[in-house]
Write an enzyme that holds these catalytic residues in place. Structure first.
Site, mmCIF file in Angstrom:
data_model
loop_
_atom_site.group_PDB
_atom_site.id
_atom_site.type_symbol
_atom_site.label_atom_id
_atom_site.label_comp_id
_atom_site.label_asym_id
_atom_site.label_seq_id
_atom_site.Cartn_x
_atom_site.Cartn_y
_atom_site.Cartn_z
ATOM 1 N N ARG A 56 0.831 -1.208 0.000
ATOM 2 C CA ARG A 56 0.000 0.000 0.000
ATOM 3 C C ARG A 56 0.870 1.265 0.000
ATOM 4 O O ARG A 56 0.466 2.293 -0.522
ATOM 5 C CB ARG A 56 -1.005 -0.003 1.172
ATOM 6 N N GLU B 147 -10.119 5.691 6.671
ATOM 7 C CA GLU B 147 -8.690 6.001 6.681
ATOM 8 C C GLU B 147 -8.304 7.329 6.035
ATOM 9 O O GLU B 147 -7.414 8.020 6.528
ATOM 10 C CB GLU B 147 -7.911 4.868 6.003
#
Ligand code: MOS
Length: 762
Positions: A304, A705
């Site tokens: 990520r 997030e």
């Protein structure tokens, strides 16, 4: 609508792990963990501890009936250390006693001898020694080597971002109960009930159907309970397996801080090349992820980081490489943003460095390079971009130029206080990057009294997902929300769940809930259509009444339910949802890993006290792309919390391990998290209400997030404030920007006080 937990939260009636009524005969477990970061166990003496009052039994690796292995992605982590220890805080033995106090006293009597081995805490050192968790990965687009000669300006640097303690209010813990035929029921404070179930089955050597995991809610997770709730659940389950007694373990704060992993610290090198008109032509980055002693989720976190290494910018030539480096720290793990923030910090530092060197505002470079729809990310996916819309809306609402002027005027007039600002545009990909994990499930029952129960794979951890699931069910059925109850997350009702993580929980489980409700509704409509000589297409439920061809009938919701039941038509449905079109080829590092991206732009304004190095955040002003928000109070709460948590990571929260791998910031007296005095004086959130058809539920967008990354702006705003006081100061690209570092930046290099508008008071 209000968060459905708000009333029980306020009254203190919400049930967390520690609120579950205990069964008679419950025993208490406490782990004995390694005081040494790396070494071979030469002796482990348990006799003195076993003789302590109340001790029932002490378990070690030798007592594990199945595999002593809890690694999720890589099988490299023991539940209890057998021959070697790999980090301070690694569990070595488990004391089970009649009271918690007895267990804690006995733990102190365990004698462990370790032959020490070399300790590595620095990821660059680990990489140099070949200590990698998995092979490195490289994302590429264009040809960086060929592009450098085209660049008018090239800048290089090194960045370091530190870890972050999750500091969920509810510490890790579990309570396990024996049931008949060898079944064990596990109450766990986990984001991943299936991870607990699967790993418990492996460690105990029994089938998954012998393990029931049940989660009512968590007092916060933030990623820290995606993988690392498993250890405590399994330790309790191991004791219950052997003793056939209920066993509870609820960690003390200092145990939790010492024994669990945190956000990954990263060190990185960057090189950025720009054209004369400030287009970013080329970017290279090398990331050194401090994975800690075991893989845990590090390979996915590292991936990520690469996915977010260009943040919200289009860069035609990119080469980004990441190393997951094995050190002797507790295994670092998921933390809100999951490596994305660490990747985004580096490109922002590169842009800020270029701006500083060229004598520009970073925002001049940022805005010039924002993604447009159709631009390609280094991993091959094409952007469906709201980046410009968010930036423009932020400028329109908040007036970036005016803020800058006001700050310049303030700084000219104030010798001791300086303000700084930074713009932080974000782009965050939504979906688990491991494509197969993008699955949601829901089980919906309509009872004969018209009430509705919904089970999903979603874990409520304060993010309000249960409220959103309830909204989905009441909206699809068009009934009063009070009719709907969201049940606990339970592996006997919903199997093979993905963890509640990756911001995707409401998307995946919400769509599954929608599908299940729709299937029941369709059957009900058919029943009504048959009774009313209509077709199901002409039947609608609206505000608890059945309508035929737009006319209200004499069937209300209760009648509809009763008629459906009396015709022996099912009022229950289990649905499975997976977003279409996700794919990724890791051999080429190309594909379409994200269902969509979330965009946004924030403006952060800070003030520093140039005598003391202390600072505060005046304001964070945001335009955030939340799609069509399902629940404004919940989504604003997620944004505010994420921003404060991000600011904490970037400014005051400092995880300190010494060279021996011991956590020095091991309590709340030595680890500073944002409190009410350090939150921004103003957080102004404006939602850009895009209504594109994306994969999420009711055209909403994931919100968990992305807002955390607005916090990165605080770091750059502080830098700019320091530069306003001491333009020649040299500051490393090193977060967090603690007051100590601010002070060093203010005075670390010679500063000619008479250059300031006024003399500094003595
Ligand atoms: Mo979250 S950091 O994806 O558990």
């Amino acid at each position: 609508m209000k968060n459905i937990d708000s009333i029980t939260h306020l009254r203190g009636e919400s049930v967390y792990l520690d609120d579950i009524p205990l069964q008679h005969g419950t025993l208490y477990a406490v782990a004995f963990d390694s005081p040494i970061a790396h070494g071979r166990i030469s002796s482990l003496k348990l006799e003195a501890a076993a003789a302590m009052p109340g001790v029932v039994r002490i378990f070690t690796a030798a007592d594990i009936p199945g595999q002593n292995q809890i690694g999720g992605i890589v099988a490299d982590e023991e539940l209890l250390a057998s021959e070697q220890v790999h980090f301070c805080g690694m569990p070595v033995a488990l004391v089970v006693a009649t009271t918690e106090e007895h267990a804690r006293q006995a733990v102190k009597k365990i004698e462990l001898q370790i032959d020490p081995l070399p300790v590595i805490t620095d990821p660059r050192e680990a990489q140099a020694k070949g200590e990698l968790i998995v092979p490195p990965r490289t994302f590429r687009i264009g040809d960086t080597a060929g592009a450098w000669p085209e660049c008018a300006h090239i800048f290089e640097g090194r960045t370091d971002t530190n870890g972050q303690e999750h500091l969920y209010i509810e510490t890790q813990g579990a309570y396990t109960l024996p049931a008949e035929n060898g079944v064990i029921r596990i109450y766990s404070s986990t984001q991943g009930p299936t991870a607990v179930q699967r790993t418990a089955a492996r460690v105990l050597g029994i089938p998954m159907h012998c393990i029931e995991v049940d989660v009512t809610r968590l007092g916060g997770g933030f990623g820290g309970k995606e993988d690392q709730a498993t250890t405590w659940a399994l330790l309790c389950a191991l004791a219950t397996y052997h003793l056939r007694k209920p066993v509870k373990y609820s960690l003390h704060r200092m145990e939790d801080m010492r024994m669990t992993g945190k956000r990954h610290p990263y060190s990185a090198d960057f090189r950025i090349g720009l054209s004369d008109d400030l287009r970013i032509i080329a970017y290279e980055a090398t990331f050194y992820q401090n994975a800690g002693a075991a893989a845990d989720l590090s390979p996915a976190v590292m991936e990520r980081t690469l996915f977010h290494c260009t943040n919200t910018y289009f860069i035609p030539h990119v080469t980004a490489t990441a190393y997951s480096c094995r050190t002797h720290l507790p295994p670092n793990t998921a933390f809100r943003g999951f490596g994305g923030p660490q990747g985004m910090f580096v490109i922002e530092a590169a842009i800020a460095k270029a701006a500083e060197e060229l004598g520009l505002h970073a925002s001049d470079i940022q805005q010039r390079n924002l993604l447009r729809t159709g631009d390609e990310f280094p991993y091959g996916q094409k952007a469906d971009s709201e980046a410009h819309e968010c930036w423009q809306k932020a400028d329109e609402l908040f007036n970036i130029g005016k803020i800058r002027q006001d700050i310049a005027a303030f700084n000219a007039a104030n010798p001791v206080y300086k303000k700084g600002m930074a713009v932080m545009p974000i782009c965050f990909g939504i979906s688990f990057t491991k494509t197969l994990m993008n699955q949601g499930r829901a089980l919906v029952h309509v009872y004969t009294d018209g009430s509705i129960a919904v089970s999903t794979g979603a874990v409520e951890m304060g993010q309000g997902v249960n409220t959103k699931m309830l909204q989905v069910a009441s909206t699809v059925f068009s009934v009063n929300p009070g009719r709907v109850r969201i049940n606990s997350t339970n592996t006997y009702r919903i199997a093979n769940t993905s963890p509640s993580a990756a911001s995707a929980t409401a998307d995946l489980n919400g769509r599954a809930t929608e599908m299940a409700c729709q299937a029941i509704l369709q059957r009900m409509k058919t029943v009504a259509a048959n009774a009313m000589q209509a077709t199901a297409d002409n039947i609608a439920i609206s505000d608890e009444w059945v309508h035929v061809n737009g006319q209200r009938s004499d069937w209300d919701w209760n009648r509809l339910v009763a008629e459906t039941y009396s015709r022996r038509v099912s009022l229950s449905e289990h649905a499975h949802y997976t977003p279409a079109s996700l794919h990724y080829d890791a051999s080429k590092e190309k594909g379409h890993p994200f269902a969509y991206h979330v965009y946004g732009t924030s403006i952060t304004i800070v003030t520093i006290d140039c005598l003391r190095g202390t600072y505060g955040t005046d304001a964070v002003k945001v335009v955030h792309d939340a799609g069509k928000s399902m629940n404004l109070p919940v989504d604003i709460g997620q944004c505010e919390g994420g921003i404060v948590q991000g600011i904490g990571w970037m400014t005051m929260e400092e995880v300190v391990y010494d060279k021996e791998g011991r956590l020095r910031s091991n309590a709340l007296s030595t680890y500073k998290v944002p409190d009410i005095y350090s939150v921004p004086k103003e957080i102004d959130i404006h939602f850009l209400e895009t209504t594109k058809d994306n994969a999420a539920v009711f055209r909403s967008k994931a919100v968990g997030e992305p807002p955390l990354m607005y916090g990165i702006g605080a770091y750059f705003a502080l830098r700019n404030a320091i530069k306003a006081f001491n333009p020649s100061g040299h500051l490393a690209w090193d977060a967090p920007m603690t007051p100590e570092k601010v002070l060093l930046g203010l005075y670390g290099q010679p500063v000619n006080v008479s250059d300031q508008p006024d003399n500094i008071p003595a």
